[in-house]
Write a protein that holds these residues in place. Structure first.
Motif, PDB file in Angstrom:
ATOM      1  N   GLU A  41      -5.520   4.181  17.040  1.00 42.38           N
ATOM      2  CA  GLU A  41      -4.265   3.515  16.692  1.00 42.38           C
ATOM      3  C   GLU A  41      -3.866   2.479  17.727  1.00 42.38           C
ATOM      4  OE1 GLU A  41      -0.699   5.639  14.999  1.00 42.38           O
ATOM      5  OE2 GLU A  41       0.137   5.013  16.926  1.00 42.38           O
ATOM      6  N   PHE A  42      -3.469   1.314  17.245  1.00 38.16           N
ATOM      7  CA  PHE A  42      -2.760   0.343  18.066  1.00 38.16           C
ATOM      8  C   PHE A  42      -1.590  -0.152  17.237  1.00 38.16           C
ATOM      9  CE2 PHE A  42      -1.641  -3.905  19.459  1.00 38.16           C
ATOM     10  CZ  PHE A  42      -1.505  -3.714  20.818  1.00 38.16           C
ATOM     11  N   ALA A  43      -0.380   0.030  17.753  1.00 37.44           N
ATOM     12  CA  ALA A  43       0.825  -0.330  16.998  1.00 37.44           C
ATOM     13  C   ALA A  43       1.567  -1.423  17.749  1.00 37.44           C
ATOM     14  CB  ALA A  43       1.714   0.896  16.810  1.00 37.44           C
ATOM     15  N   GLU A  44       1.432  -2.646  17.262  1.00 35.84           N
ATOM     16  CA  GLU A  44       2.062  -3.791  17.940  1.00 35.84           C
ATOM     17  C   GLU A  44       3.587  -3.705  17.819  1.00 35.84           C
ATOM     18  OE1 GLU A  44      -0.189  -7.147  18.197  1.00 35.84           O
ATOM     19  OE2 GLU A  44       1.426  -8.591  18.398  1.00 35.84           O
ATOM     20  N   GLN A  45       4.283  -4.067  18.909  1.00 36.06           N
ATOM     21  CA  GLN A  45       5.751  -3.929  18.963  1.00 36.06           C
ATOM     22  C   GLN A  45       6.431  -5.193  18.442  1.00 36.06           C
ATOM     23  OE1 GLN A  45       3.688  -4.503  21.501  1.00 36.06           O
ATOM     24  NE2 GLN A  45       4.709  -5.215  23.348  1.00 36.06           N
ATOM     25  N   THR A  46       6.099  -5.561  17.206  1.00 33.83           N
ATOM     26  CA  THR A  46       6.464  -6.877  16.677  1.00 33.83           C
ATOM     27  C   THR A  46       7.976  -7.143  16.612  1.00 33.83           C
ATOM     28  OG1 THR A  46       4.416  -6.873  15.433  1.00 33.83           O
ATOM     29  CG2 THR A  46       6.128  -8.381  14.661  1.00 33.83           C
ATOM     30  N   ARG A  85       0.859  -1.198   0.000  1.00 34.36           N
ATOM     31  CA  ARG A  85       0.000   0.000   0.000  1.00 34.36           C
ATOM     32  C   ARG A  85       0.888   1.239   0.000  1.00 34.36           C
ATOM     33  NH1 ARG A  85      -5.517  -0.649   2.209  1.00 34.36           N
ATOM     34  NH2 ARG A  85      -5.384   1.599   2.530  1.00 34.36           N
ATOM     35  N   ASP A  86       0.412   2.288  -0.650  1.00 33.04           N
ATOM     36  CA  ASP A  86       1.248   3.497  -0.675  1.00 33.04           C
ATOM     37  C   ASP A  86       0.916   4.454   0.474  1.00 33.04           C
ATOM     38  OD1 ASP A  86      -1.135   4.511  -1.459  1.00 33.04           O
ATOM     39  OD2 ASP A  86      -0.539   4.942  -3.528  1.00 33.04           O
ATOM     40  N   ASP A  87      -0.013   4.041   1.365  1.00 34.22           N
ATOM     41  CA  ASP A  87      -0.369   4.934   2.458  1.00 34.22           C
ATOM     42  C   ASP A  87       0.047   4.390   3.828  1.00 34.22           C
ATOM     43  OD1 ASP A  87      -2.109   2.839   2.552  1.00 34.22           O
ATOM     44  OD2 ASP A  87      -3.929   4.041   2.755  1.00 34.22           O
ATOM     45  N   LEU A  88       1.032   3.489   3.834  1.00 29.28           N
ATOM     46  CA  LEU A  88       1.542   3.014   5.129  1.00 29.28           C
ATOM     47  C   LEU A  88       2.168   4.193   5.860  1.00 29.28           C
ATOM     48  CD1 LEU A  88       3.288  -0.295   4.001  1.00 29.28           C
ATOM     49  CD2 LEU A  88       0.982  -0.026   4.947  1.00 29.28           C
ATOM     50  N   TYR A  89       2.020   4.219   7.178  1.00 29.68           N
ATOM     51  CA  TYR A  89       2.601   5.336   7.916  1.00 29.68           C
ATOM     52  C   TYR A  89       3.417   4.846   9.112  1.00 29.68           C
ATOM     53  CZ  TYR A  89      -0.905   5.145  11.698  1.00 29.68           C
ATOM     54  OH  TYR A  89      -1.673   4.774  12.774  1.00 29.68           O
ATOM     55  N   THR A  90       4.191   5.757   9.647  1.00 28.25           N
ATOM     56  CA  THR A  90       5.093   5.444  10.753  1.00 28.25           C
ATOM     57  C   THR A  90       4.469   5.934  12.057  1.00 28.25           C
ATOM     58  OG1 THR A  90       6.920   5.840   9.246  1.00 28.25           O
ATOM     59  CG2 THR A  90       7.463   5.727  11.587  1.00 28.25           C
ATOM     60  N   PRO A  91       4.094   5.036  12.952  1.00 30.40           N
ATOM     61  CA  PRO A  91       3.502   5.494  14.216  1.00 30.40           C
ATOM     62  C   PRO A  91       4.549   6.190  15.085  1.00 30.40           C
ATOM     63  CG  PRO A  91       3.861   3.124  14.270  1.00 30.40           C
ATOM     64  CD  PRO A  91       4.186   3.570  12.883  1.00 30.40           C
ATOM     65  N   GLU A  92       4.092   7.084  15.945  1.00 31.19           N
ATOM     66  CA  GLU A  92       5.029   7.823  16.804  1.00 31.19           C
ATOM     67  C   GLU A  92       5.761   6.905  17.758  1.00 31.19           C
ATOM     68  OE1 GLU A  92       3.782  11.323  19.069  1.00 31.19           O
ATOM     69  OE2 GLU A  92       2.965  12.078  17.176  1.00 31.19           O
ATOM     70  N   GLN A  93       5.020   5.966  18.306  1.00 30.68           N
ATOM     71  CA  GLN A  93       5.655   4.949  19.154  1.00 30.68           C
ATOM     72  C   GLN A  93       4.798   3.699  19.092  1.00 30.68           C
ATOM     73  OE1 GLN A  93       5.704   6.417  23.224  1.00 30.68           O
ATOM     74  NE2 GLN A  93       3.569   5.868  23.500  1.00 30.68           N
ATOM     75  N   LEU A  94       5.332   2.626  19.690  1.00 33.01           N
ATOM     76  CA  LEU A  94       4.636   1.340  19.644  1.00 33.01           C
ATOM     77  C   LEU A  94       3.939   1.077  20.977  1.00 33.01           C
ATOM     78  CD1 LEU A  94       7.532  -0.696  17.989  1.00 33.01           C
ATOM     79  CD2 LEU A  94       5.603   0.416  16.829  1.00 33.01           C
ATOM     80  N   ASN A  95       3.120   0.045  20.988  1.00 33.52           N
ATOM     81  CA  ASN A  95       2.506  -0.404  22.232  1.00 33.52           C
ATOM     82  C   ASN A  95       3.569  -0.538  23.325  1.00 33.52           C
ATOM     83  OD1 ASN A  95       0.473  -1.650  23.950  1.00 33.52           O
ATOM     84  ND2 ASN A  95       1.511  -3.587  23.530  1.00 33.52           N
ATOM     85  N   ALA A  96       3.200  -0.187  24.544  1.00 27.30           N
ATOM     86  CA  ALA A  96       4.091  -0.225  25.711  1.00 27.30           C
ATOM     87  C   ALA A  96       5.216   0.803  25.605  1.00 27.30           C
ATOM     88  CB  ALA A  96       4.659  -1.631  25.948  1.00 27.30           C
ATOM     89  N   GLY A  97       5.088   1.743  24.664  1.00 29.03           N
ATOM     90  CA  GLY A  97       6.021   2.861  24.609  1.00 29.03           C
ATOM     91  C   GLY A  97       7.332   2.592  23.895  1.00 29.03           C
ATOM     92  N   PHE A  98       7.421   1.481  23.180  1.00 33.44           N
ATOM     93  CA  PHE A  98       8.667   1.178  22.472  1.00 33.44           C
ATOM     94  C   PHE A  98       8.883   2.107  21.283  1.00 33.44           C
ATOM     95  CE2 PHE A  98       7.932  -2.860  24.640  1.00 33.44           C
ATOM     96  CZ  PHE A  98       9.200  -3.135  25.112  1.00 33.44           C
ATOM     97  N   GLU A  99      10.164   2.298  20.955  1.00 35.10           N
ATOM     98  CA  GLU A  99      10.519   3.084  19.770  1.00 35.10           C
ATOM     99  C   GLU A  99      10.047   2.372  18.499  1.00 35.10           C
ATOM    100  OE1 GLU A  99      14.575   4.976  19.274  1.00 35.10           O
ATOM    101  OE2 GLU A  99      14.888   3.765  21.078  1.00 35.10           O
ATOM    102  N   THR A 100       9.608   3.160  17.550  1.00 33.38           N
ATOM    103  CA  THR A 100       9.082   2.591  16.306  1.00 33.38           C
ATOM    104  C   THR A 100      10.187   1.965  15.455  1.00 33.38           C
ATOM    105  OG1 THR A 100       7.393   4.289  16.324  1.00 33.38           O
ATOM    106  CG2 THR A 100       7.734   3.131  14.246  1.00 33.38           C
TER     107      THR A 100
END
Lengths: 700, 329
Positions: free
Chosen positions: A311-316, A138-153
């Protein structure tokens, strides 16, 4: 019956859970089962479109049905004091962000009437085309500010790209894990009662105070005006951690019928719509090693999903940052925001999908290097945490690998795939490492009361989601008090008790246990200082807050483990069976050998389930999960679970907390799916990088 | 669930006339399928007529040496029946591979045959489905169709029949005995279930108010050399991806006679007559089994998500026939 433990010897003993008898007899009161006067029953209205808005609701036929008390819609819903959280701020307008979103409810004298009347409500929509197509291109993927539990993206140490390009051995592969839905045996359930300006919630939750602190501001209440009661919980696996909209709907419904208890339990279908789920992931993993098999680059570029409304950004990829020794490590996370329900926690968010990809890739690179997968991992064991540079408080991975290899009978394994068969079954074995951070959560307090008859009461608003909290906190308190386990009575699961964090991130015992220990120490000091060392007639109590861990910031703190799996694959049909798993964990001091074994094993089975069965299939045309019941969404049956060999090594870690314990709720699921996948490869020579490994992917 | 009336009458003819006057009425036996569908809003009969005590619940020998199975015999009882286990093992194996022990204790022989075909869109009233709502469209053809039909489907419906028992009975030449407004009839089981064609809402040829009272099995001796092989994604409690029921009569390495039926591939249990024809009189060999399977599957038309069923069905046919030829020697 529980055997009597000598004073000071309760911790570690295989004590049966204290509420086990109640559960077996059906006498443990779960949320929906509290007997209250004249309850009414709520059945929700859910959107049948994924994107758009409600233009008209005609509830006249439902309202005319005998037994219907009221129909709740966005037209008559209470206005919430806070609407920042779009998952929770339901019925504030006709807007729809995902299919299955709550758009109203029918409240009636019986469940059956409410459900039938809900089918009579006519709803018209203004519908937009949903965008629910999860793809990495997809051309609209974005970078979250931080991940779940506060981890760096994103993180980068050294030059992973450069090291990869010039390496002797390398592996680049894309692994995918599917959308998975939490399905605890007890679905989410609430009884909500409004009395004047106070809200009481009998709730199935992983944290009564999490529920209180989330709900109070929504309804403009002081936290103390929301009373949450949750003595027994039939599983949560993360989905009962962050409160979901079902609690808000029940509370709204109750507001319309003051003083009458409103009962609302999700059906199994609804569990696939509003209670959170694990995001699908697409992970591009690159590993490189020198000619001896020493890692020179590790990278994981992750694409995953979130909801447009929240937003929910899993810290995969966080585990790739610390698992193995490499001078060059790079990780990234990108999100696709879609017209879908909001992803959330599912047992080991981050580690479970991330370690699947990393540990399959490690298997592939070991083979590429011509090394045994166990030895390859051991030779890449880091001295210190590659991410922070800190020493590990303890790191038992190598011991787990060695011990597991011994127990499983790994040594002497023929490295060539497809080299063993038993009739039509191709037989193989696989290994994978496991890791889970030691988390602690703040805000805890506990009260310990000593009575003159030598009995003690311990109060903390903790949660037992089937994990053993009722029992284990009692063991910790008893040993710290130096009294028999039977002399301690626990009180948990209620906001009238001292404040506690929830059951999440495998942090419960670290957080609550440390607090209980501190409270016991305060009590002892008080008895000594104020009462000359004797418990007065009227009893005495002390309350303490969770102490700060003096070692935090000095060490990297993790639990580790190793899984060994035998897989059998029918060469005609692609059916996979796993007759045995051996897992060894290094998780500090084990508080209760019996409940710990159950938790480890439950995690291992859930990893087996992720490997072979679980997948929520989303139909992008409609935007909803179409296999939304347990006939279509498979989990293992008893017949799918073979011999489970669960053990742990002795690990003395004085830094993690006063008990020397590490959380064990999640580590069992981490890595177990990779071990299965690696064993399937060894059996068949077919590398399946897309979970789950179903027969269609192996048949030829 | 829509409110409905519940009736129970004392005899077959009374029951049939009761329901004949109720166009929206339905029979209730074990209830393991219809009650689910009523809860989901997929079926909403206004009257249920309980037939569980109306039809025989025993298995008896017929004059020609075959057996007659009462429609009310439960799946668990039938699976355990000595005659079935020894003379028609494929049926016992099929029953034991189906559903769960709890469901098998409730489900009946007649009800098992009349399970609705299975499709996630049929079961979800919020999506189009020609079977549930004729003319609304088929959501599965361009949707999630991993479990759907590769044979005999139409542009209107690609659902599969879920029964295991019916596949075994189809292989073993069963007859279905019914009582209806027009009296009794004896239907070859192969004709009971329909292909979807342009009327996917009709799963069987039965008329409204026609009640299955028994299933009859012929006395064919070589059916004692029969078996059922079900492929599924977990070891228990799952519908078949593909299943094969087969019986074989082998003498001196030559196939004298053979029966083959497939499950999980079509809107009905699929009798593999082309494969059977290709094998009669041929020597037992894996190559012949494979060639016969390929002939049967020549007409298969996979959807986006179920092409794997073609090699899977082929392999399971070959394996089942190979096992039978070894065991029946």
């Amino acid at each position: 019956m529980t055997a009597t433990q000598a004073p000071g010897k309760a911790v570690g003993a295989p004590i049966s859970r204290v509420e086990g008898g109640l559960k077996v007899r059906g006498a443990a009161t779960y949320a929906y089962e509290h007997r209250l006067h004249e309850p009414v029953y709520l059945y929700p209205l859910q959107s049948t479109i994924a994107n758009g808005r409600v233009t008209k609701i005609d509830a006249s036929r439902a309202e005319a049905e005998p037994g219907v008390v009221v129909v709740l819609t966005h037209e008559n819903a209470p206005k919430l004091a806070s609407t920042d959280d779009k998952e929770l701020a339901i019925l504030q307008s006709g807007d729809i962000g995902f299919r299955g979103q709550f758009i109203g409810a029918v409240i009636a004298d019986t469940f059956e009437t409410a459900r039938y009347a809900a089918s009579l409500v006519e709803i018209e929509y203004d519908e937009n085309e949903p965008d629910a197509d999860f793809r990495a291109d997809r051309d609209d993927l974005y970078t979250p500010e931080q991940l779940n539990a506060g981890f760096e993206t994103d993180t980068s140490v050294g030059d992973a790209d450069g090291a990869f390009d010039s390496a002797a051995h390398k592996l680049a592969a894309t692994y995918t894990t599917p959308r998975e839905h939490n399905n605890p045996m007890e679905p989410h359930a609430t009884i909500a009662v409004w009395d004047e300006d106070e809200l009481t919630l009998y709730e199935s939750t992983q944290g009564v105070f999490w529920t209180q602190k989330t709900l109070a501001p929504l309804f403009g209440l002081d936290a103390g005006k929301v009373h949450v009661i949750s003595p027994h919980v039939g599983g949560g696996f993360g989905s009962k951690g962050l409160p979901h909209a079902n609690v808000v709907l029940a509370a709204m419904g109750a507001m319309l019928v003051p003083e009458r208890p409103v009962k609302f339990a999700l059906t199994r279908h609804m569990m696939f719509t509003v209670a959170g789920y694990r995001t699908p992931t697409i992970q591009r993993v690159r590993l490189a090693a020198d000619e001896n098999g020493k890692l020179s680059a590790v990278s994981n570029d992750v694409v995953e999903q979130t909801s447009k409304i929240k937003e929910f950004a899993e810290q995969t990829a966080t585990s790739a940052r610390m698992m193995y020794d490499s001078p060059n490590i790079k990780t990234t996370h990108r999100l696709a925001a879609l017209d879908v329900s909001v992803p959330s926690w599912l047992r080991a968010p981050g580690e479970a999908p991330g370690i699947f990809a990393l540990e399959c890739a490690m298997d592939e690179l070991a083979i590429e290097c011509g090394l045994d997968p166990v030895e390859f991992r051991i030779m890449n064991e880091p001295e210190n945490d590659p991410e922070s540079g800190l020493p590990f408080s303890s790191r038992g991975l190598v011991e787990c690998l060695r011990e597991g290899a011994e127990r499983f009978g790994w040594n002497g394994r023929h490295p060539t795939p497809r080299s063993e068969r038993d009739g039509r079954w191709l037989v193989g074995s696989g290994v994978a490492s496991s890791v889970y951070p030691v988390y602690s959560m703040g805000g805890n307090a506990a009260t310990v009361r000593a009575n003159s008859d030598g009995k003690y009461e311990v109060e903390i608003g903790a949660a037992d989601i089937g994990t053993g909290t009722w029992t284990v906190l009692g063991q910790i308190a008893a040993d710290e008090l130096g009294v028999p386990f039977e002399d301690v009575e626990m009180k948990i699961g209620d906001t009238t008790l001292p404040n506690a964090s929830g059951a999440g991130g495998s942090s419960g015992i670290t957080s609550w246990g440390s607090t209980v220990v501190e409270a016991v120490r305060s009590l002892r000091e008080k008895i000594e200082a104020d009462h000359g060392g004797n418990i007065p007639e009227e009893g005495v109590e002390a309350t303490a807050k969770m102490p700060k861990n003096p070692h935090s910031g000095d060490f990297a703190m993790y639990a580790f483990g190793a899984h060994f799996v035998e897989a059998r694959v029918d060469e005609d049909t692609g059916e996979v069976r796993v007759p045995r798993m051996t897992s060894v964990f290094a998780a500090g001091n084990i508080m209760n050998a019996k409940t710990a074994r159950s938790q480890f094993m439950g995690g291992m089975v859930m990893g087996l389930s992720a490997a072979l069965h679980e997948e929520s299939v989303l139909d992008t045309r409609f935007g909803h999960v179409v296999n939304h019941d347990l006939a279509e969404y498979h989990i293992p049956t008893n017949a799918d679970v073979g011999e489970m060999d669960v053990s742990w090594i002795e690990e003395d870690d004085p830094y993690v907390n006063p008990m020397g314990s590490k959380g064990i709720g999640e580590i069992g699921i981490v890595g177990s799916a990779a071990a299965v996948a690696n064993a399937v490869y060894h059996a068949t020579g077919v590398r399946v990088r897309e979970l789950p490994i179903t027969p269609d992917k192996l048949i030829s | 669930m829509k409110p409905y009336r519940y009736e129970r009458s004392e005899d077959v003819s009374g029951t049939i006339s009761t329901i004949a006057e109720e166009p929206e009425g339905a029979f209730l036996a074990g209830g393991t399928n219809i009650v689910d569908l009523m809860k989901l809003g997929v079926m909403s009969p206004d009257m249920l007529v309980d037939v569980r005590r109306l039809t025989p619940d025993d298995v008896e020998e017929t004059e020609d040496g075959g057996v007659r199975i009462g429609a009310a015999v439960t799946n668990s009882d039938l699976a355990a029946e000595r005659t079935i286990r020894s003379r028609y093992p494929a049926i016992s194996e099929a029953l034991l591979s189906g559903a769960s022990a709890q469901l098998r204790n409730m489900a009946t022989t007649g009800g098992n045959l009349l399970q609705r075909t299975r499709c996630v869109y049929f079961q979800d009233t919020t999506t189009p489905c020609n079977k549930r709502e004729p003319g609304s469209g088929c959501s599965a053809i361009e949707g999630h169709n991993k479990n759907h039909a590769i044979l005999g489907a139409s542009e209107h419906c690609v659902a599969t029949h879920p029964s295991d028992m019916a596949v075994a009975m189809t292989a073993l030449d069963a007859f279905v005995v019914t009582h209806g407004p027009d009296g009794e009839r004896r239907i070859p089981i192969e004709e009971l279930h329909r292909l979807p064609g342009s009327e996917p809402e009709r799963d069987t040829i039965l008329e409204h108010g026609e009640l299955i009272t028994a299933v009859e099995l012929p006395p064919t001796a070589f059916f004692s050399n029969s078996k059922y092989r079900k492929v599924r994604e977990r070891a228990s409690y799952a519908f078949a991806l593909v299943s094969v029921a087969a019986a074989m009569d082998v003498e001196d390495g030559v196939i004298r006679d053979v029966r083959i039926a497939l499950g999980g591939v079509a809107h009905k249990p699929w009798r593999a007559t082309k494969a059977e024809e290709a094998l009669r009189g041929e020597p037992v060999s894996e190559a012949n089994f494979r060639a016969a399977a390929e002939i049967e599957l020549e007409d298969a038309e996979p959807l986006s998500g179920n092409a794997y069923k073609i090699p899977l069905a082929r392999n399971v046919i070959v394996r089942t026939l190979s096992d039978l030829s070894e065991e029946g020697r």
